[in-house]
Design an enzyme around this catalytic site. Structure first.
Site, mmCIF file in Angstrom:
data_model
loop_
_atom_site.group_PDB
_atom_site.id
_atom_site.type_symbol
_atom_site.label_atom_id
_atom_site.label_comp_id
_atom_site.label_asym_id
_atom_site.label_seq_id
_atom_site.Cartn_x
_atom_site.Cartn_y
_atom_site.Cartn_z
ATOM 1 N N CYS A 163 37.037 44.872 35.570
ATOM 2 C CA CYS A 163 37.697 44.179 36.579
ATOM 3 C C CYS A 163 36.631 43.276 37.477
ATOM 4 O O CYS A 163 36.818 42.750 38.570
ATOM 5 C CB CYS A 163 38.185 45.274 37.586
ATOM 6 N N SER A 201 47.176 49.287 42.574
ATOM 7 C CA SER A 201 47.272 47.896 42.526
ATOM 8 C C SER A 201 48.119 47.660 41.416
ATOM 9 O O SER A 201 48.077 48.390 40.510
ATOM 10 C CB SER A 201 45.873 47.293 42.344
ATOM 11 N N ILE A 242 50.161 45.412 38.336
ATOM 12 C CA ILE A 242 49.788 44.693 37.122
ATOM 13 C C ILE A 242 50.201 43.091 37.478
ATOM 14 O O ILE A 242 51.324 42.704 37.822
ATOM 15 C CB ILE A 242 50.745 44.931 36.032
ATOM 16 N N LYS A 259 45.407 45.678 46.392
ATOM 17 C CA LYS A 259 46.791 46.591 46.127
ATOM 18 C C LYS A 259 47.893 45.572 46.544
ATOM 19 O O LYS A 259 49.006 45.805 45.946
ATOM 20 C CB LYS A 259 46.688 47.568 47.652
ATOM 21 N N HIS A 276 46.389 42.344 41.327
ATOM 22 C CA HIS A 276 45.048 42.375 40.564
ATOM 23 C C HIS A 276 45.132 41.778 39.113
ATOM 24 O O HIS A 276 45.282 42.504 38.176
ATOM 25 C CB HIS A 276 44.753 43.874 40.713
#
Lengths: 101, 383
Positions: free
Chosen positions: B82, B205, B207, B328, B332
Site C-alpha cells: 500500500c 477502507s 476495495i 476510508k 484505496h
C-alpha cells in the site's frame, strides 16, 4: 498443489513450537477470509507469546466462546491448515488450544 | 528546489467500465493535459502498482505504459504494497536529485473491483509474512490484532475508533472524486458488520479502482511557468519487520516514527507548523496510531483525542487530517493511494481544494504505509 518440498521445509520449523505453552497477547476473529479459509469463517486468530518469549500467530481451535481475554493461557497443537485435493499432501501447522488450569 | 507542478486523479470507486490500462491512460493523459505540460518534458516515469501481477497476470507494465504514451524513456514499476505510491514518489525525487532527469511523472493505478472479496483478500495478503498467511490472517485481521491490543492497553472501546470513520466520511462527502461521498454516524459504524473483530466494515477502507499522478520537476522554467506549484521539503522511507510477531510492540508503527523524524529534521519545520495531513487510515485504528507515531499526539492519547474531532474540516483547527476523505472514504486503489495523498496536499497548498479548502495552509505532510507497517513513507510539502 503445494510442493511437498515446501511442506517439508515448513515442518522443520513447526516441530520446534509444538507443545509449547504461552499467553494470548492479542486476538481477532476473522469474518471475511482469503480463498483458502472461506469455509472456516468465522475463526479466531491469536498472537501468542510463548514461555521462551517467542511470538507466534495461529488459529485458536476447540473454542466455542465469542470473546477471548488477553492473557489467557494456550498451548501449541498440530492441526491441518486447509483442505486440499484428494491426492495432494495435507499441510499441517501450529494452532492453539486454551490451556485448562 | 524540486517542485510538484501538476496533479490529476480519476474518480475512485467501482469503475466497472474501465480496465487497468484504461485507468492508466486516463491518469497519465490527465496529469499532462490538465496542467499544460508537454510529454516531451518528462524524462522518466515511476509507476506504482501492487496487484496487477498477482490478479491479472500483468507484469512488465512499464512497456505497456511506453506503448500507451508512445515514449521510449525510462519507466520503473514500484511495488511496496500500500506504500507503492509514496515510495514511487520518493524514488522519483531521488532520481531527479541524482541528475538523471529534470522532470518525472509519478503515476499510481490499481484495478481491484473485478474480483471477489476472497480473491482480493488473498492477493493483498501477499504483503504479509508466510506465517501470517498460514494462520489465515487477512489485512483486516492484522489490524484487528493491533486494534485489540491498543484498546485493551489504553482502556478504549470500538466507539473511539468509530470517530475516525465519521470524520473521514464527512470529508469524503466534500470530495467529488471520493469513492464514498456520504456522511455517516457513530451509530452507523457501530452497527456495521465485523470484518475482523474489533474492526467493522465502516472501520475499513474499501476495495477501489482508481489512478492518480503528479509531475515533479527541478526545471526552473517549468516551475516559473507553472500556474500551481509546491516545494518538496523532504521525503523519507523507513522499514520494519514484515511480521507483527517480530515487532517490538503492537501499539505503534515504528517505521512511521523513523520516517517522520527524518522528514521533519530535513524539512526544518516543527509539528505545530503543519496545517494539512493526509495519513494512512486503511483502518480506523491506523489513523489513531499514525497521529501518535507522527508526533502530533502522545502515545496512548489518540483514542481520546479523536473523540474531540479537532482534526475535522470546519472546526477551526490549525491541523486538519485527511481532507480527501482518507483511504476510508476517498477509497484505496492501492498503488494510487500514496500519490493521491500528495495530490490532496498539492490541492490544499495551491488553494484548489474547493469546498474543503483549509484556510492559509502553508505546510502539508503525507504519510503512506505498506502492509501492517513494514514500510512507511513520510513526505513534507510547503509553499
Amino acid at each position: 498443489m503445494i510442493s511437498p518440498v515446501k511442506i517439508w521445509r515448513r515442518q522443520e520449523e513447526i516441530r520446534k513450537i509444538l507443545g509449547y505453552e504461552g499467553k494470548v497477547i492479542s486476538w481477532t476473529k476473522i469474518f471475511v477470509s482469503g480463498l483458502d479459509f472461506k469455509k472456516f469463517v468465522p475463526y479466531f486468530v491469536v498472537l501468542v507469546e510463548l514461555k521462551n518469549k517467542t511470538k507466534v500467530v495461529g488459529q485458536l481451535v476447540d473454542f466455542n466462546g465469542n470473546k477471548l481475554k488477553i492473557g489467557e493461557k494456550v498451548v501449541a497443537v498440530l492441526r491441518k491448515v486447509k483442505d486440499v485435493k484428494e491426492e495432494d499432501i495435507i499441510p499441517y501447522s501450529v494452532k492453539f488450544k486454551l490451556l485448562k488450569e | 528546489m524540486i517542485a510538484i507542478i501538476g496533479y490529476y486523479n480519476t474518480r475512485f470507486g467501482e469503475l466497472w467500465e474501465k480496465s487497468f490500462f484504461d485507468l492508466t491512460k486516463e491518469t497519465a493523459g490527465g496529469v499532462l493535459k490538465n496542467n499544460g505540460i508537454d510529454l516531451e518534458r518528462v524524462g522518466a516515469i515511476f509507476f506504482a502498482n501492487m496487484l496487477a501481477g498477482v490478479l491479472e497476470n500483468n507484469l512488465h507494465s512499464a512497456a505497456k505504459i511506453a506503448e500507451i504514451l508512445k515514449v521510449n524513456i525510462p519507466i520503473f514499476r514500484v511495488e511496496a504494497a500500500c506504500a507503492s505510491g509514496g515510495v514511487a514518489f520518493h524514488l522519483a525525487k531521488n532520481y531527479i536529485e541524482a541528475g538523471m532527469t529534470d522532470t518525472a511523472m509519478v503515476i499510481g493505478v490499481e484495478k481491484m473491483t473485478d474480483y471477489s472479496p476472497e480473491e482480493i483478500t488473498t492477493a493483498l495478503a501477499a504483503a504479509s509474512s508466510g506465517k501470517e498467511q498460514e494462520a489465515g490472517l487477512t489485512f483486516p485481521g492484522l489490524y484487528g490484532l493491533i486494534a485489540q491490543y491498543y484498546l485493551n492497553k489504553y482502556g478504549y472501546t470500538e466507539e473511539n475508533l468509530a470517530y475516525v470513520a465519521v470524520k473521514n466520511h464527512y470529508h469524503g462527502s466534500l470530495n467529488e472524486k471520493a469513492h464514498f461521498q456520504k456522511a455517516i454516524t457513530i451509530d452507523d459504524v457501530l452497527k456495521s458488520p465485523y470484518v475482523a473483530y474489533p474492526l467493522k466494515v465502516l472501520d475499513s477502507s474499501p476495495i477501489s479502482d482508481g489512478g492518480s499522478a503528479i509531475i515533479l520537476t527541478k526545471d526552473k522554467n517549468l516551475i516559473k511557468k507553472a500556474k500551481y506549484k509546491v516545494e518538496i521539503l523532504s521525503s523519507h522511507v523507513a522499514t520494519d519487520s514484515i511480521s507483527l510477531t517480530d515487532r517490538k510492540t503492537l501499539d505503534e508503527i515504528y517505521a512511521s516514527k523513523i520516517a517522520a523524524n527524518k522528514a521533519f529534521k530535513e524539512a526544518g519545520i516543527k509539528r505545530n507548523e503543519i496545517n494539512i495531513v493526509e495519513l494512512h487510515d486503511c483502518f480506523s485504528i491506523a489513523e489513531i496510531l499514525a497521529m501518535e507515531d507522527l508526533g502530533f499526539w502522545k502515545k496512548g492519547e489518540g483514542g481520546a483525542r479523536i473523540k474531540e474531532l479537532s482534526t475535522m474540516y470546519g472546526r477551526g483547527s490549525d491541523l486538519v487530517v485527511n481532507t480527501s476523505g482518507g483511504l476510508k472514504a476517498a477509497g484505496h486503489p492501492v498503488g494510487a493511494t500514496g500519490i493521491k495523498q500528495l495530490g490532496e496536499i498539492f490541492l490544499q497548498l495551491t488553494r484548489q481544494a474547493t469546498n474543503r479548502q483549509v484556510k492559509n495552509a502553508k505546510y502539508g505532510l503525507a504519510h503512506n504505509v505498506g502492509g501492517s507497517g513494514g514500510t512507511a513513507v513520510v513526505s513534507i510539502l510547503g509553499v
